[in-house]
Motif scaffolding. Structure first.
Motif, PDB file in Angstrom:
ATOM      1  N   LEU A 170       1.018  -0.945  -0.026  1.00 17.72           N
ATOM      2  CA  LEU A 170      -0.013   0.018  -0.106  1.00 17.72           C
ATOM      3  C   LEU A 170       0.920   1.410  -0.245  1.00 17.72           C
ATOM      4  CD1 LEU A 170      -2.925  -0.905   2.406  1.00 17.72           C
ATOM      5  CD2 LEU A 170      -2.956  -0.629   0.413  1.00 17.72           C
ATOM      6  N   GLN A 171       2.085   1.391   0.972  1.00 18.05           N
ATOM      7  CA  GLN A 171       2.404   2.640   0.418  1.00 18.05           C
ATOM      8  C   GLN A 171       3.362   2.824  -0.590  1.00 18.05           C
ATOM      9  OE1 GLN A 171       4.848   1.435   4.068  1.00 18.05           O
ATOM     10  NE2 GLN A 171       4.690   2.979   5.428  1.00 18.05           N
ATOM     11  N   ALA A 172       3.840   1.157  -1.322  1.00 19.31           N
ATOM     12  CA  ALA A 172       4.476   1.887  -2.808  1.00 19.31           C
ATOM     13  C   ALA A 172       3.582   1.860  -3.734  1.00 19.31           C
ATOM     14  CB  ALA A 172       5.465   0.537  -3.113  1.00 19.31           C
ATOM     15  N   ALA A 173       2.388   1.437  -3.634  1.00 19.04           N
ATOM     16  CA  ALA A 173       1.174   1.514  -4.443  1.00 19.04           C
ATOM     17  C   ALA A 173       1.185   3.784  -4.749  1.00 19.04           C
ATOM     18  CB  ALA A 173       0.269   1.092  -4.516  1.00 19.04           C
ATOM     19  N   ASN A 174       0.678   4.297  -6.335  1.00 17.27           N
ATOM     20  CA  ASN A 174       0.216   5.076  -6.271  1.00 17.27           C
ATOM     21  C   ASN A 174      -1.554   5.945  -6.213  1.00 17.27           C
ATOM     22  OD1 ASN A 174      -0.425   7.904  -6.805  1.00 17.27           O
ATOM     23  ND2 ASN A 174      -0.029   7.534  -9.037  1.00 17.27           N
ATOM     24  N   SER A 175      -1.722   5.529  -4.116  1.00 20.56           N
ATOM     25  CA  SER A 175      -2.895   6.132  -4.427  1.00 20.56           C
ATOM     26  C   SER A 175      -3.747   6.817  -3.372  1.00 20.56           C
ATOM     27  CB  SER A 175      -3.817   4.664  -3.327  1.00 20.56           C
ATOM     28  OG  SER A 175      -2.768   4.334  -2.052  1.00 20.56           O
ATOM     29  N   TYR A 176      -5.060   7.118  -3.230  1.00 22.60           N
ATOM     30  CA  TYR A 176      -5.340   8.040  -2.488  1.00 22.60           C
ATOM     31  C   TYR A 176      -5.044   7.616  -0.979  1.00 22.60           C
ATOM     32  CZ  TYR A 176      -8.708   5.034  -0.578  1.00 22.60           C
ATOM     33  OH  TYR A 176      -9.089   4.210   0.356  1.00 22.60           O
ATOM     34  N   LEU A 177      -4.381   7.094  -0.624  1.00 23.70           N
ATOM     35  CA  LEU A 177      -4.007   6.778   1.036  1.00 23.70           C
ATOM     36  C   LEU A 177      -2.684   7.909   0.945  1.00 23.70           C
ATOM     37  CD1 LEU A 177      -4.350   3.070   1.078  1.00 23.70           C
ATOM     38  CD2 LEU A 177      -5.889   5.116   2.138  1.00 23.70           C
ATOM     39  N   VAL A 178      -2.883   8.788   2.381  1.00 27.36           N
ATOM     40  CA  VAL A 178      -1.339   9.640   3.055  1.00 27.36           C
ATOM     41  C   VAL A 178      -0.946   8.544   4.238  1.00 27.36           C
ATOM     42  CG1 VAL A 178      -0.799  11.621   3.436  1.00 27.36           C
ATOM     43  CG2 VAL A 178      -2.670  11.335   1.462  1.00 27.36           C
ATOM     44  N   PHE A 179       0.003   7.867   4.170  1.00 34.74           N
ATOM     45  CA  PHE A 179       0.648   7.596   4.873  1.00 34.74           C
ATOM     46  C   PHE A 179       1.259   8.055   5.731  1.00 34.74           C
ATOM     47  CE2 PHE A 179      -0.331   3.955   3.342  1.00 34.74           C
ATOM     48  CZ  PHE A 179      -1.070   2.559   3.815  1.00 34.74           C
ATOM     49  N   LYS A 180       1.355   8.343   7.469  1.00 36.64           N
ATOM     50  CA  LYS A 180       1.849   8.866   8.466  1.00 36.64           C
ATOM     51  C   LYS A 180       2.353   8.178   9.232  1.00 36.64           C
ATOM     52  CE  LYS A 180       2.220  13.380  10.739  1.00 36.64           C
ATOM     53  NZ  LYS A 180       0.684  14.720  11.518  1.00 36.64           N
ATOM     54  N   THR A 181       3.554   8.474  10.523  1.00 41.71           N
ATOM     55  CA  THR A 181       3.802   7.416  10.619  1.00 41.71           C
ATOM     56  C   THR A 181       3.813   8.207  12.666  1.00 41.71           C
ATOM     57  OG1 THR A 181       5.754   6.496   9.538  1.00 41.71           O
ATOM     58  CG2 THR A 181       5.922   6.180  12.521  1.00 41.71           C
ATOM     59  N   ILE A 182       3.177   7.698  13.332  1.00 43.63           N
ATOM     60  CA  ILE A 182       2.908   8.335  14.828  1.00 43.63           C
ATOM     61  C   ILE A 182       3.407   8.051  15.969  1.00 43.63           C
ATOM     62  CG2 ILE A 182       1.070   8.533  16.274  1.00 43.63           C
ATOM     63  CD1 ILE A 182      -0.772   9.039  14.180  1.00 43.63           C
ATOM     64  N   SER A 183       3.912   8.235  16.813  1.00 43.28           N
ATOM     65  CA  SER A 183       5.276   7.485  17.535  1.00 43.28           C
ATOM     66  C   SER A 183       4.194   7.207  18.404  1.00 43.28           C
ATOM     67  CB  SER A 183       5.940   8.497  18.015  1.00 43.28           C
ATOM     68  OG  SER A 183       7.393   7.679  19.121  1.00 43.28           O
ATOM     69  N   LEU A 184       4.061   6.239  19.290  1.00 44.01           N
ATOM     70  CA  LEU A 184       3.511   5.983  20.097  1.00 44.01           C
ATOM     71  C   LEU A 184       3.519   6.086  21.736  1.00 44.01           C
ATOM     72  CD1 LEU A 184       1.340   2.336  18.346  1.00 44.01           C
ATOM     73  CD2 LEU A 184       0.384   4.446  18.718  1.00 44.01           C
ATOM     74  N   GLU A 185       3.033   6.342  22.813  1.00 48.94           N
ATOM     75  CA  GLU A 185       3.868   7.277  24.166  1.00 48.94           C
ATOM     76  C   GLU A 185       3.331   5.573  24.467  1.00 48.94           C
ATOM     77  OE1 GLU A 185       5.740   8.889  24.761  1.00 48.94           O
ATOM     78  OE2 GLU A 185       5.396  10.387  22.931  1.00 48.94           O
ATOM     79  N   PRO A 186       4.387   4.735  25.710  1.00 47.99           N
ATOM     80  CA  PRO A 186       5.273   6.165  25.648  1.00 47.99           C
ATOM     81  C   PRO A 186       6.390   4.983  25.673  1.00 47.99           C
ATOM     82  CG  PRO A 186       4.956   4.421  27.905  1.00 47.99           C
ATOM     83  CD  PRO A 186       3.847   3.866  26.940  1.00 47.99           C
ATOM     84  N   HIS A 187       6.933   3.874  25.144  1.00 47.36           N
ATOM     85  CA  HIS A 187       8.110   4.007  24.648  1.00 47.36           C
ATOM     86  C   HIS A 187       8.660   4.338  23.540  1.00 47.36           C
ATOM     87  CE1 HIS A 187       6.416   1.116  27.391  1.00 47.36           C
ATOM     88  NE2 HIS A 187       7.449   0.137  27.370  1.00 47.36           N
ATOM     89  N   GLY A 188       7.539   5.054  22.451  1.00 47.21           N
ATOM     90  CA  GLY A 188       7.448   5.618  21.158  1.00 47.21           C
ATOM     91  C   GLY A 188       7.769   4.259  19.521  1.00 47.21           C
ATOM     92  N   ILE A 189       7.020   3.218  19.365  1.00 43.59           N
ATOM     93  CA  ILE A 189       6.976   2.955  19.061  1.00 43.59           C
ATOM     94  C   ILE A 189       6.309   3.199  17.358  1.00 43.59           C
ATOM     95  CG2 ILE A 189       6.326   0.176  18.044  1.00 43.59           C
ATOM     96  CD1 ILE A 189       6.211  -0.581  21.172  1.00 43.59           C
ATOM     97  N   PRO A 190       7.050   3.040  16.309  1.00 43.33           N
ATOM     98  CA  PRO A 190       5.934   3.689  15.549  1.00 43.33           C
ATOM     99  C   PRO A 190       5.026   2.850  15.396  1.00 43.33           C
ATOM    100  CG  PRO A 190       8.177   2.699  14.511  1.00 43.33           C
ATOM    101  CD  PRO A 190       7.871   2.642  15.895  1.00 43.33           C
ATOM    102  N   LEU A 191       4.226   3.459  14.594  1.00 44.97           N
ATOM    103  CA  LEU A 191       2.416   3.231  14.216  1.00 44.97           C
ATOM    104  C   LEU A 191       2.553   3.533  13.092  1.00 44.97           C
ATOM    105  CD1 LEU A 191       0.344   0.965  14.344  1.00 44.97           C
ATOM    106  CD2 LEU A 191      -1.073   3.144  15.953  1.00 44.97           C
ATOM    107  N   HIS A 192       2.223   3.132  10.893  1.00 52.02           N
ATOM    108  CA  HIS A 192       1.696   3.058  10.316  1.00 52.02           C
ATOM    109  C   HIS A 192      -0.127   3.745  10.083  1.00 52.02           C
ATOM    110  CE1 HIS A 192       6.207   2.873   9.287  1.00 52.02           C
ATOM    111  NE2 HIS A 192       6.502   1.828   9.297  1.00 52.02           N
ATOM    112  N   CYS A 193       0.006   4.796   9.699  1.00 54.84           N
ATOM    113  CA  CYS A 193      -1.537   5.421   9.645  1.00 54.84           C
ATOM    114  C   CYS A 193      -1.956   6.165   8.248  1.00 54.84           C
ATOM    115  CB  CYS A 193      -1.979   6.022  10.754  1.00 54.84           C
ATOM    116  SG  CYS A 193      -2.119   5.546  12.444  1.00 54.84           S
TER     117      CYS A 193
END
Length: 362
Positions: A170-193
């Motif tokens: 999905l990230q590589a495809a040319n689609s209408y989706l706009v991905f953003k990485t959010i850092s989850l507290e308290p451990h700072g784990i990245p969540l792709h949304c």
């Protein structure tokens, strides 16, 4: 709910002023963050206490018409004995119920007919009230929704995204989706949304999809389309609609309560006999009090003339029944073309059809 009891609350405007200031000038569906201060917490608690004081029971006026406002709840059920033996009106925001006592029985299932029969013992005056006006009953039926479901572990979901091939596609495809990485507290784990809709929607790995559908679907057990829309507003994955549809098909509470079609057996087609004594019905009656050694009776009825014949028998053994049938009926009226029984063991035995097979050749 505050507005419903407003006229019974002294100084309601002053008590609720701080809460109204928080949303003053806000537009509908405004996503601006509200600053929830200690003063707002105290004002909210004061409002709840004022409702509790205003809603205290008082002696009713026996000369006025009573009303019962109802709403469905997924978790709780309540009732009142105050209405027993009194005439009252039922108000509901479920408009089809207002026609329940006006439709024919063909449109309702046997269970629904039993429920309506029970309700009719108290009142049959059901009237519609819009959901906006059904404030108190609607609020009480949604108390369980105050708590936010905590079954979804977003940190585990973020860890599962690291080797999720679908997310990479999905990230590589040319689609209408706009991905953003959010850092989850308290451990700072990245969540792709995905943030293309203005709402943060995590991309869900396969292992978490059933749990998410179950959490959202269980809130109201809505249909497949409504469930898919609710999930799609909060999460994304490629087969979202298909997975929601399959989940709703196998939801046991939905299958028990949402019966869309009741199978009714058609009336049996019994063709009339064309001649006398061509079709007879047989049955054994007993055991009866003994009389001269007989404890049973063989009953035979001609279907064409409705003529009954009863023959005493000592027991209900197949040989006894066959001998009595031959001596009492066949010897007088001949062999019938059709014999109807209750398929008892004395009629299913090989000894009983034997005389009929012999005489049917003559």
């Amino acid at each position: 709910m505050l507005n419903f009891y407003r006229r019974f609350i002294p100084n309601a405007a002053e008590i609720q002023r701080i809460l109204y200031d928080l949303v003053k000038g806000k537009k509908e569906r405004d996503k601006t963050t509200i600053e929830w201060s200690e003063a707002a917490v105290q004002a909210f608690q004061t409002c709840k206490n004022s409702i509790a004081q205003a809603a205290l029971l008082a002696p009713p006026n026996s000369e006025t018409k009573l009303s019962l406002v109802v709403d469905a709840s997924n978790t709780d059920i309540a009732g009142t004995h105050f209405l027993d033996g009194r005439d009252f009106i039922i108000y509901t925001d479920h408009k089809p119920l207002t026609f329940a006592f006006k439709q024919t029985g063909e449109k309702t299932s046997p269970r629904q007919q039993r429920h309506l029969e029970f309700i009719s013992q108290f009142s049959t005056d059901i009237r519609y009230i819009s959901g906006i006006q059904n404030t108190v009953a609607d609020a009480f039926s949604r108390i369980d929704e105050i708590g936010i479901p905590s079954e979804i572990d977003y940190e585990e979901m973020a860890r599962a995204q690291t080797d999720d091939e679908e997310l990479l596609t999905l990230q590589a495809a040319n689609s209408y989706l706009v991905f953003k990485t959010i850092s989850l507290e308290p451990h700072g784990i990245p969540l792709h949304c995905d943030v293309s809709t203005g709402i943060v929607r995590p991309c869900v790995p396969k292992a978490f999809r059933t749990t998410i559908i179950n959490v959202i679907h269980s809130l109201s057990h809505s249909g497949a389309k409504a469930t898919a829309n609710a999930v799609n507003q909060r999460f994304i994955w490629t087969s979202l609609k298909k997975d929601c549809t399959e989940f709703c098909k196998w939801c046991i509470p939905c299958q028990k309560s949402k019966v869309s079609r009741h199978v009714k057996s058609p009336k049996g087609d019994f063709s009339l006999p064309s001649a006398i004594f061509s079709h007879i019905h047989l049955d054994v009656v007993g055991p009866l009090p003994p009389s001269k050694g007989y404890r049973y009776c063989l009953k035979a009825v001609d279907r064409f003339t409705r003529r009954p014949e009863v023959f005493p028998v000592i027991d209900e053994k197949a040989k006894t029944i066959a001998d009595t049938f031959y001596s009492g009926w066949i010897s007088r009226f001949g062999v019938p073309e059709v014999i109807t029984t209750d398929q008892g063991r004395n009629f299913e035995s090989d000894l009983f059809p034997f005389p009929c097979q012999i005489f049917s050749h003559y």
